[in-house]
Design a protein around this motif. Sequence first.
Motif, PDB file in Angstrom:
ATOM      1  N   GLN A  80       0.846  -1.189   0.000  1.00  0.00           N
ATOM      2  CA  GLN A  80       0.000   0.000   0.000  1.00  0.00           C
ATOM      3  C   GLN A  80       0.889   1.249   0.000  1.00  0.00           C
ATOM      4  OE1 GLN A  80      -3.325  -0.280  -0.117  1.00  0.00           O
ATOM      5  NE2 GLN A  80      -3.288  -2.497   0.074  1.00  0.00           N
ATOM      6  N   CYS A  90      -3.663   5.258   5.574  1.00  0.00           N
ATOM      7  CA  CYS A  90      -4.992   5.486   6.139  1.00  0.00           C
ATOM      8  C   CYS A  90      -4.994   5.159   7.627  1.00  0.00           C
ATOM      9  CB  CYS A  90      -6.030   4.634   5.410  1.00  0.00           C
ATOM     10  SG  CYS A  90      -6.220   5.068   3.660  1.00  0.00           S
ATOM     11  N   ASN A 142     -10.081   4.945   8.749  1.00  0.00           N
ATOM     12  CA  ASN A 142      -9.727   4.860   7.321  1.00  0.00           C
ATOM     13  C   ASN A 142      -9.548   6.202   6.629  1.00  0.00           C
ATOM     14  OD1 ASN A 142      -9.192   2.215   6.687  1.00  0.00           O
ATOM     15  ND2 ASN A 142     -11.342   1.687   6.339  1.00  0.00           N
ATOM     16  N   GLU A 191      -7.576   9.047   4.975  1.00  0.00           N
ATOM     17  CA  GLU A 191      -6.247   9.039   4.366  1.00  0.00           C
ATOM     18  C   GLU A 191      -5.421  10.221   4.882  1.00  0.00           C
ATOM     19  OE1 GLU A 191      -4.077   9.312  -0.017  1.00  0.00           O
ATOM     20  OE2 GLU A 191      -6.183   8.709   0.110  1.00  0.00           O
ATOM     21  N   GLU A 233       0.124   1.117 -10.202  1.00  0.00           N
ATOM     22  CA  GLU A 233      -1.333   1.153 -10.266  1.00  0.00           C
ATOM     23  C   GLU A 233      -1.800   1.636 -11.631  1.00  0.00           C
ATOM     24  OE1 GLU A 233      -4.754   3.559  -7.856  1.00  0.00           O
ATOM     25  OE2 GLU A 233      -3.290   2.457  -6.681  1.00  0.00           O
ATOM     26  N   MET A 287     -10.709  -8.026  -0.781  1.00  0.00           N
ATOM     27  CA  MET A 287     -10.477  -6.788  -1.527  1.00  0.00           C
ATOM     28  C   MET A 287      -9.052  -6.785  -2.058  1.00  0.00           C
ATOM     29  SD  MET A 287     -10.768  -2.759  -0.471  1.00  0.00           S
ATOM     30  CE  MET A 287     -12.555  -2.748  -0.483  1.00  0.00           C
ATOM     31  N   CYS A 288      -8.890  -6.577  -3.344  1.00  0.00           N
ATOM     32  CA  CYS A 288      -7.562  -6.539  -3.947  1.00  0.00           C
ATOM     33  C   CYS A 288      -6.819  -5.302  -3.464  1.00  0.00           C
ATOM     34  CB  CYS A 288      -7.674  -6.521  -5.473  1.00  0.00           C
ATOM     35  SG  CYS A 288      -6.064  -6.405  -6.299  1.00  0.00           S
ATOM     36  N   LYS A 289      -5.592  -5.502  -2.987  1.00  0.00           N
ATOM     37  CA  LYS A 289      -4.831  -4.377  -2.442  1.00  0.00           C
ATOM     38  C   LYS A 289      -4.283  -3.470  -3.533  1.00  0.00           C
ATOM     39  CE  LYS A 289      -0.618  -7.175  -1.891  1.00  0.00           C
ATOM     40  NZ  LYS A 289       0.300  -7.775  -0.892  1.00  0.00           N
ATOM     41  N   ARG A 290      -4.343  -3.902  -4.792  1.00  0.00           N
ATOM     42  CA  ARG A 290      -3.859  -3.040  -5.875  1.00  0.00           C
ATOM     43  C   ARG A 290      -4.987  -2.246  -6.514  1.00  0.00           C
ATOM     44  NH1 ARG A 290      -0.114  -5.246 -10.749  1.00  0.00           N
ATOM     45  NH2 ARG A 290      -1.964  -6.485 -11.263  1.00  0.00           N
ATOM     46  N   CYS A 291      -6.013  -2.920  -7.024  1.00  0.00           N
ATOM     47  CA  CYS A 291      -7.084  -2.206  -7.734  1.00  0.00           C
ATOM     48  C   CYS A 291      -8.232  -1.813  -6.818  1.00  0.00           C
ATOM     49  CB  CYS A 291      -7.595  -3.031  -8.904  1.00  0.00           C
ATOM     50  SG  CYS A 291      -8.459  -4.555  -8.424  1.00  0.00           S
ATOM     51  N   LYS A 292      -8.221  -2.342  -5.558  1.00  0.00           N
ATOM     52  CA  LYS A 292      -9.245  -2.029  -4.549  1.00  0.00           C
ATOM     53  C   LYS A 292     -10.637  -2.530  -4.934  1.00  0.00           C
ATOM     54  CE  LYS A 292      -6.218   0.229  -2.088  1.00  0.00           C
ATOM     55  NZ  LYS A 292      -5.053   0.065  -2.937  1.00  0.00           N
ATOM     56  N   GLU A 331     -13.430  -5.503  -4.747  1.00  0.00           N
ATOM     57  CA  GLU A 331     -13.740  -6.634  -3.883  1.00  0.00           C
ATOM     58  C   GLU A 331     -14.419  -7.734  -4.694  1.00  0.00           C
ATOM     59  OE1 GLU A 331     -15.251  -7.148   0.740  1.00  0.00           O
ATOM     60  OE2 GLU A 331     -15.688  -5.320  -0.372  1.00  0.00           O
TER      61      GLU A 331
END
Length: 264
Positions: free
Chosen positions: A62, A66, A78, A80, A111, A221-226, A228
């Motif tokens: 990441q 956050c 959460n 940022e 990203e 939830m994908c940590k790259r594209c966010k 789920e």
Amino acid sequence: MQDNQSSGQYDVNDATLKFVRRKDDITLDDDLNILRVEMSCGHAVSPESLTAWCRSLLDQGQYKFCCPAITHGTEKCNAEWPYLEVRKLAVLSDSEQAHFEENMALMAASEYCEFKSCPSCGSYVEREDLTNLCVKCTICTSVKKNIYQFCWQCMREWNGAAVLSVRCSYDDCVNPDVDKLTKCTDMNLFYVENVECPAIRACPTCGLLLEHNGQACKNLMCKRCKVEFCFLCLKLKSVCNPIHGPYTVCSVAPRQTEIPVWRR
């Protein structure tokens, strides 16, 4: 009063900082002798707790920081934190700050584009066409005075036709991510009727390899594209859950044999 922590790291005369004497909202340490700073979201942190949390986020891939403070029940804040705020309050040497910023830049860039080090010269090369494994290094092309292309998959000088999406002409050119998907072990999702499924999945949106820890529901939830998605059927959460629910078995998709291309 234990102000040595703050005086060593904080500028107590900095009017832009709000100093407080209350528990640390990250570690929950309630030693009120420690001077902490209130972040822009309203939660209090020490330099050490802030730095440790940000390091853990970078380790997870990441690059946005956050606030992890619990607000209501199990809900996290959460909010940022701006990087300039983190840099000002975290305990970072010059070399650590440079390391932080380099990693953040690399992860932010990943990203929006794909890049790797050229196997010949080591310079970063962007893969502009995500459907083509044949990539040209402009630096090597200029130095060698001849077009230099390499395979994005096996990282060797290109062999074969220049427009291929599966592999180059080397017989042993295999996508290591696909290899992991086909050879990974099975696991059980205890809270989802103990259903069995592959332990590793490629995100159906961006292709990043992800593992489920076996706890909680089937969504991840994908940590790259966010985005789920359901770890079982590989459909988006918004598609699967209204029909089957997060703790109900839907259908278990077979092992993936291709890495999805991120259509950004």
